[in-house]
Design a protein around this motif. Structure first.
Motif, PDB file in Angstrom:
ATOM      1  N   ARG A 156     -81.708  21.927  -0.556  1.00 30.68           N
ATOM      2  CA  ARG A 156     -81.467  20.825  -1.492  1.00 30.68           C
ATOM      3  C   ARG A 156     -81.228  21.335  -2.897  1.00 30.68           C
ATOM      4  NH1 ARG A 156     -85.953  16.246  -2.715  1.00 30.68           N
ATOM      5  NH2 ARG A 156     -86.841  18.024  -3.849  1.00 30.68           N
ATOM      6  N   PHE A 157     -81.986  22.354  -3.297  1.00 28.57           N
ATOM      7  CA  PHE A 157     -81.797  22.926  -4.618  1.00 28.57           C
ATOM      8  C   PHE A 157     -80.391  23.509  -4.759  1.00 28.57           C
ATOM      9  CE2 PHE A 157     -82.046  26.879  -7.235  1.00 28.57           C
ATOM     10  CZ  PHE A 157     -82.098  26.259  -8.467  1.00 28.57           C
ATOM     11  N   MET A 158     -79.951  24.267  -3.752  1.00 34.71           N
ATOM     12  CA  MET A 158     -78.620  24.870  -3.820  1.00 34.71           C
ATOM     13  C   MET A 158     -77.522  23.806  -3.715  1.00 34.71           C
ATOM     14  SD  MET A 158     -79.664  27.786  -4.471  1.00 34.71           S
ATOM     15  CE  MET A 158     -77.995  28.209  -4.937  1.00 34.71           C
ATOM     16  N   LEU A 159     -77.788  22.759  -2.963  1.00 33.46           N
ATOM     17  CA  LEU A 159     -76.844  21.639  -2.892  1.00 33.46           C
ATOM     18  C   LEU A 159     -76.687  20.997  -4.264  1.00 33.46           C
ATOM     19  CD1 LEU A 159     -75.198  19.680  -0.999  1.00 33.46           C
ATOM     20  CD2 LEU A 159     -77.278  18.305  -0.892  1.00 33.46           C
ATOM     21  N   HIS A 160     -77.811  20.861  -4.973  1.00 24.66           N
ATOM     22  CA  HIS A 160     -77.795  20.290  -6.320  1.00 24.66           C
ATOM     23  C   HIS A 160     -76.942  21.144  -7.258  1.00 24.66           C
ATOM     24  CE1 HIS A 160     -80.406  18.364  -9.740  1.00 24.66           C
ATOM     25  NE2 HIS A 160     -79.129  18.060  -9.825  1.00 24.66           N
ATOM     26  N   MET A 161     -77.136  22.450  -7.179  1.00 26.51           N
ATOM     27  CA  MET A 161     -76.357  23.339  -8.036  1.00 26.51           C
ATOM     28  C   MET A 161     -74.870  23.293  -7.684  1.00 26.51           C
ATOM     29  SD  MET A 161     -78.547  24.446 -10.148  1.00 26.51           S
ATOM     30  CE  MET A 161     -79.454  22.904  -9.921  1.00 26.51           C
ATOM     31  N   THR A 206     -71.724  14.784  -0.729  1.00 23.02           N
ATOM     32  CA  THR A 206     -72.939  15.594  -0.682  1.00 23.02           C
ATOM     33  C   THR A 206     -73.596  15.522   0.689  1.00 23.02           C
ATOM     34  OG1 THR A 206     -73.290  15.127  -3.038  1.00 23.02           O
ATOM     35  CG2 THR A 206     -75.160  15.988  -1.808  1.00 23.02           C
ATOM     36  N   GLN A 207     -73.615  14.337   1.261  1.00 19.67           N
ATOM     37  CA  GLN A 207     -74.200  14.169   2.591  1.00 19.67           C
ATOM     38  C   GLN A 207     -73.426  14.961   3.639  1.00 19.67           C
ATOM     39  OE1 GLN A 207     -74.504   9.930   3.323  1.00 19.67           O
ATOM     40  NE2 GLN A 207     -75.502   9.574   1.355  1.00 19.67           N
ATOM     41  N   ARG A 208     -72.107  14.957   3.525  1.00 14.90           N
ATOM     42  CA  ARG A 208     -71.300  15.731   4.473  1.00 14.90           C
ATOM     43  C   ARG A 208     -71.558  17.220   4.327  1.00 14.90           C
ATOM     44  NH1 ARG A 208     -67.368  11.608   3.186  1.00 14.90           N
ATOM     45  NH2 ARG A 208     -66.569  12.872   1.472  1.00 14.90           N
ATOM     46  N   LEU A 209     -71.683  17.681   3.080  1.00 16.55           N
ATOM     47  CA  LEU A 209     -71.940  19.105   2.852  1.00 16.55           C
ATOM     48  C   LEU A 209     -73.323  19.492   3.359  1.00 16.55           C
ATOM     49  CD1 LEU A 209     -71.197  21.845   1.713  1.00 16.55           C
ATOM     50  CD2 LEU A 209     -71.864  21.032  -0.576  1.00 16.55           C
ATOM     51  N   PHE A 210     -74.303  18.633   3.128  1.00 14.23           N
ATOM     52  CA  PHE A 210     -75.663  18.902   3.597  1.00 14.23           C
ATOM     53  C   PHE A 210     -75.692  18.979   5.125  1.00 14.23           C
ATOM     54  CE2 PHE A 210     -80.317  17.811   2.282  1.00 14.23           C
ATOM     55  CZ  PHE A 210     -80.595  19.175   2.238  1.00 14.23           C
ATOM     56  N   LEU A 233     -70.615  29.046   2.322  1.00 14.22           N
ATOM     57  CA  LEU A 233     -69.818  29.030   3.548  1.00 14.22           C
ATOM     58  C   LEU A 233     -69.574  27.601   4.028  1.00 14.22           C
ATOM     59  CD1 LEU A 233     -68.496  30.408   5.995  1.00 14.22           C
ATOM     60  CD2 LEU A 233     -70.778  30.578   7.028  1.00 14.22           C
ATOM     61  N   SER A 234     -70.603  26.784   3.971  1.00 16.09           N
ATOM     62  CA  SER A 234     -70.475  25.391   4.408  1.00 16.09           C
ATOM     63  C   SER A 234     -69.467  24.640   3.552  1.00 16.09           C
ATOM     64  CB  SER A 234     -71.839  24.692   4.345  1.00 16.09           C
ATOM     65  OG  SER A 234     -72.785  25.353   5.147  1.00 16.09           O
ATOM     66  N   ASN A 235     -69.476  24.927   2.253  1.00 17.24           N
ATOM     67  CA  ASN A 235     -68.528  24.262   1.356  1.00 17.24           C
ATOM     68  C   ASN A 235     -67.098  24.657   1.684  1.00 17.24           C
ATOM     69  OD1 ASN A 235     -68.205  22.452  -0.903  1.00 17.24           O
ATOM     70  ND2 ASN A 235     -67.590  24.216  -2.126  1.00 17.24           N
ATOM     71  N   ASN A 250     -64.245  21.926   2.938  1.00 15.82           N
ATOM     72  CA  ASN A 250     -63.213  21.703   1.925  1.00 15.82           C
ATOM     73  C   ASN A 250     -61.950  21.043   2.462  1.00 15.82           C
ATOM     74  OD1 ASN A 250     -63.985  22.138  -0.700  1.00 15.82           O
ATOM     75  ND2 ASN A 250     -63.643  24.341  -0.653  1.00 15.82           N
ATOM     76  N   PRO A 251     -61.418  21.462   3.624  1.00 10.82           N
ATOM     77  CA  PRO A 251     -60.227  20.768   4.144  1.00 10.82           C
ATOM     78  C   PRO A 251     -60.461  19.275   4.366  1.00 10.82           C
ATOM     79  CG  PRO A 251     -60.556  22.847   5.288  1.00 10.82           C
ATOM     80  CD  PRO A 251     -61.779  22.627   4.455  1.00 10.82           C
ATOM     81  N   ILE A 252     -61.654  18.936   4.840  1.00  8.00           N
ATOM     82  CA  ILE A 252     -61.986  17.516   5.035  1.00  8.00           C
ATOM     83  C   ILE A 252     -62.050  16.803   3.698  1.00  8.00           C
ATOM     84  CG2 ILE A 252     -63.763  15.925   5.868  1.00  8.00           C
ATOM     85  CD1 ILE A 252     -64.576  18.089   7.896  1.00  8.00           C
ATOM     86  N   GLU A 253     -62.726  17.437   2.718  1.00 12.67           N
ATOM     87  CA  GLU A 253     -62.862  16.813   1.396  1.00 12.67           C
ATOM     88  C   GLU A 253     -61.505  16.661   0.722  1.00 12.67           C
ATOM     89  OE1 GLU A 253     -65.525  15.439   0.561  1.00 12.67           O
ATOM     90  OE2 GLU A 253     -66.728  16.314   2.163  1.00 12.67           O
ATOM     91  N   ASN A 254     -60.657  17.668   0.854  1.00 13.20           N
ATOM     92  CA  ASN A 254     -59.322  17.592   0.247  1.00 13.20           C
ATOM     93  C   ASN A 254     -58.523  16.432   0.833  1.00 13.20           C
ATOM     94  OD1 ASN A 254     -59.822  19.786  -1.387  1.00 13.20           O
ATOM     95  ND2 ASN A 254     -58.914  21.269   0.020  1.00 13.20           N
TER      96      ASN A 254
END
Length: 547
Positions: A28-33, A115-119, A168-170, A174-178
């Motif tokens: 969660r901390f790294m997600l926040h950053m 954020t939920q998708r990345l988590f 790595l998750s980001n 990324n293709p989905i987010e784009n």
């Protein structure tokens, strides 16, 4: 029946729960950053590099070292007792190394859909890695004890590497987010063009753009029903959201703030919003960590003017040396505003009088029209922001009387030289939004207007100024020494140049307080302050900074 392995299995289940809790807080901390860095992998990796001591704290490093050492030792032992002791010890290390405290940052983590998708992707990646390791190792051994040790060792490594599996998750999402971003971008792009008579104003600049947006909107409200992008919504996705969710036919004017950290981003914003009027408020050394130099900033801000249609109107702050260069090379219809070299200007202010409660001035145009204006905004620099709004008003057909009424109605923008009187006899000036060399000097000029009381500044200094940051903060310190009686500096390392600049001017060292946190600064202030004092909160720590 669990058999002889029953206690070990129970401990194994408990350790999975403990690992899950520790993994959640670290993730969660790294997600926040990642969110605070705008989901930019480059910026995120730079943050990890700059704050490695925070990402890989001493406790986390001890955890992974001991996890690996004891795992290697226990792989050569087969006694169940040792395995049980290892698991208990491992769980204790997880708990000790996990930071359960909420981070002290300006912006809390917002659980958006992205954020939920990345988590979720983060968990999928880690579960997949664990599953692969489980299957692969299971093919080579049937030894339950060793199997359990390897799983704990793998779990410990994944816990340690959370910052990089987030990266790595980001990449993976990324293709989905784009695709999602493009969908909403295109929807907003088409929607904003469906309102044929909508007056669209784009505002950009290194500083002053948010204040100018609020001022411009308030002035235009004298004639139009105005929608403005809220707060600091100045990215393509932020503006897309406003257009898709809020813009409707009831509005006939739309004021859009346009921010950027990289070349090409203003062009993208302009392509989305389709402004007919473009305003450049200022150009200066901000976000130099990404722009590298002033020339790149100039090029980026000018993308707004280049995107205007042939019949568009470009509005420039002619007092700014860099904006002036852009104005001089522009051949579209333009309006120049400022307070200097008034013979060259279309809109300008004279007879400026500033005080601790606001300002008055005469608004003029090149045709000889004049009107007296008054404002509650503090500081002479805000006159420039008001002139920008007045220029937009002129471009959209408002009379000087309408413009003056709008100027009088403008309220201070929160955290931008906002005067607060809590009723204690102490005057608070909140200028905690991101500071820069111009606005910080302007803030000190404002507190100099107050005739009574001692002047106290609370600041962590300026950020994101690249190679110029150290000298800019040192000069800031010199200005503080001239304007203030006391200085409370937040962050020993970051404020060192400010401290040096203050001392250069012969300021008493006992009147400078260096603390580590805002809470410590507040404690010092409570012991120091007394009625009639003026306290300036200048700038705030960046969203992802904690010294």
């Amino acid at each position: 029946m669990l058999g002889n392995n029953g206690p070990l299995i129970v401990l194994g289940v408990i350790s999975i729960i403990v690992w899950g809790i520790g993994f959640f807080y670290r993730s969660r901390f790294m997600l926040h950053m990642m969110q605070l860095e705008g989901y930019s992998n480059g910026n995120y990796l730079k943050w990890i590099k700059d704050f490695k001591y925070k990402v890989f704290s001493t406790k986390v490093n001890i955890f992974i070292i001991l996890t690996l050492i004891f795992a290697v030792v226990l792989l050569n032992l087969e006694q169940q007792l040792y395995n049980m002791i290892y698991i208990v010890f491992w769980c204790a290390l997880i708990i000790v190394s996990t930071n359960f405290k909420k981070e002290n940052v300006k912006k809390d983590l917002v659980y958006t859909k992205r954020t939920q998708r990345l988590f979720a992707a983060m968990y999928i990646v880690n579960i997949f890695i664990l599953a692969v390791l489980t299957v692969v190792y299971g093919l080579f051994t049937s030894d339950f004890f060793k199997y359990l040790i390897i799983l704990h060792m793998a779990g410990g490594i994944l816990y340690y590497l959370v910052p990089y599996t987030m990266y790595l998750s980001n990449i993976l999402v990324n293709p989905i987010e784009n695709a999602i971003n493009k969908y909403y971008f295109d929807m907003a792009h088409d929607k904003v063009r469906s309102f044929e008579n909508l007056k669209i104003v784009g505002i950009t600049g290194s500083y002053g753009k948010t204040s100018t947006k609020f001022i411009t909107a308030k002035i235009l409200e004298e004639k139009y029903n105005v929608l403005k992008t809220p707060e600091s919504y100045n990215t393509p996705m932020g503006v897309s959201k406003v257009i898709n969710n809020t813009l409707s036919s009831e509005y006939n004017a739309f004021v859009v703030e346009m921010g950027a950290r990289n070349i090409g981003e203003i062009k993208e914003m302009a392509e989305l919003a389709n402004p007919k009027i473009g305003v450049i408020t200022s150009i200066g050394p901000t976000h130099l960590e990404t722009f590298i130099n002033i020339d790149n900033i100039m090029k980026t801000k000018y993308e707004l003017i280049e995107a205007l249609p042939p019949e568009g109107i470009a509005i420039f702050n002619y007092d700014n040396q860099y904006v002036k260069k852009l104005a001089d090379k522009t051949f579209k219809e333009k309006i120049l505003y400022g307070t200097e070299n008034i013979e060259l200007l279309d809109i300008y202010a004279t007879n400026i009088e500033v005080s601790e409660i606001g300002s008055t001035f005469i608004l003029n145009d090149k045709n000889g029209n004049t009107i007296k204006c008054e404002t509650k905004l503090l500081g002479e620099h805000n006159i420039g922001n008001i002139l920008a709004g007045a220029a937009v008003g002129v471009a959209l057909g408002l009379t000087f009387e309408e413009i003056a009424r709008g100027i009088k109605e403008v309220e201070p923008v929160p955290h931008r030289l906002q005067l607060i009187n809590p009723g204690t006899g102490v005057i608070i000036i909140d200028d905690a939004f991101n500071s820069n060399p111009v606005s910080s000097k302007a803030a000190l000029d404002v507190i100099s207007q107050f005739k009574e009381g001692r002047k106290i500044i609370v600041t962590p200094g300026m950020i994101e100024l690249g190679q110029e940051e150290e000298e800019a903060n040192r000069q800031f310190g010199r200005y503080i020494a001239e304007a203030c009686d006391y200085a409370i500096l937040i962050g020993k390392n970051r404020t060192k140049p400010i401290y040096e600049g203050i001392c250069e001017k012969g300021f008493k060292e006992e009147d400078v307080f260096v603390v580590n946190t805002l809470n410590e600064a507040t404690a010092v202030l409570q012991h120091l302050v007394r009625p009639k004092d003026v306290v300036l909160f200048e700038n705030d720590l960046p969203d992802n900074y904690n010294e």
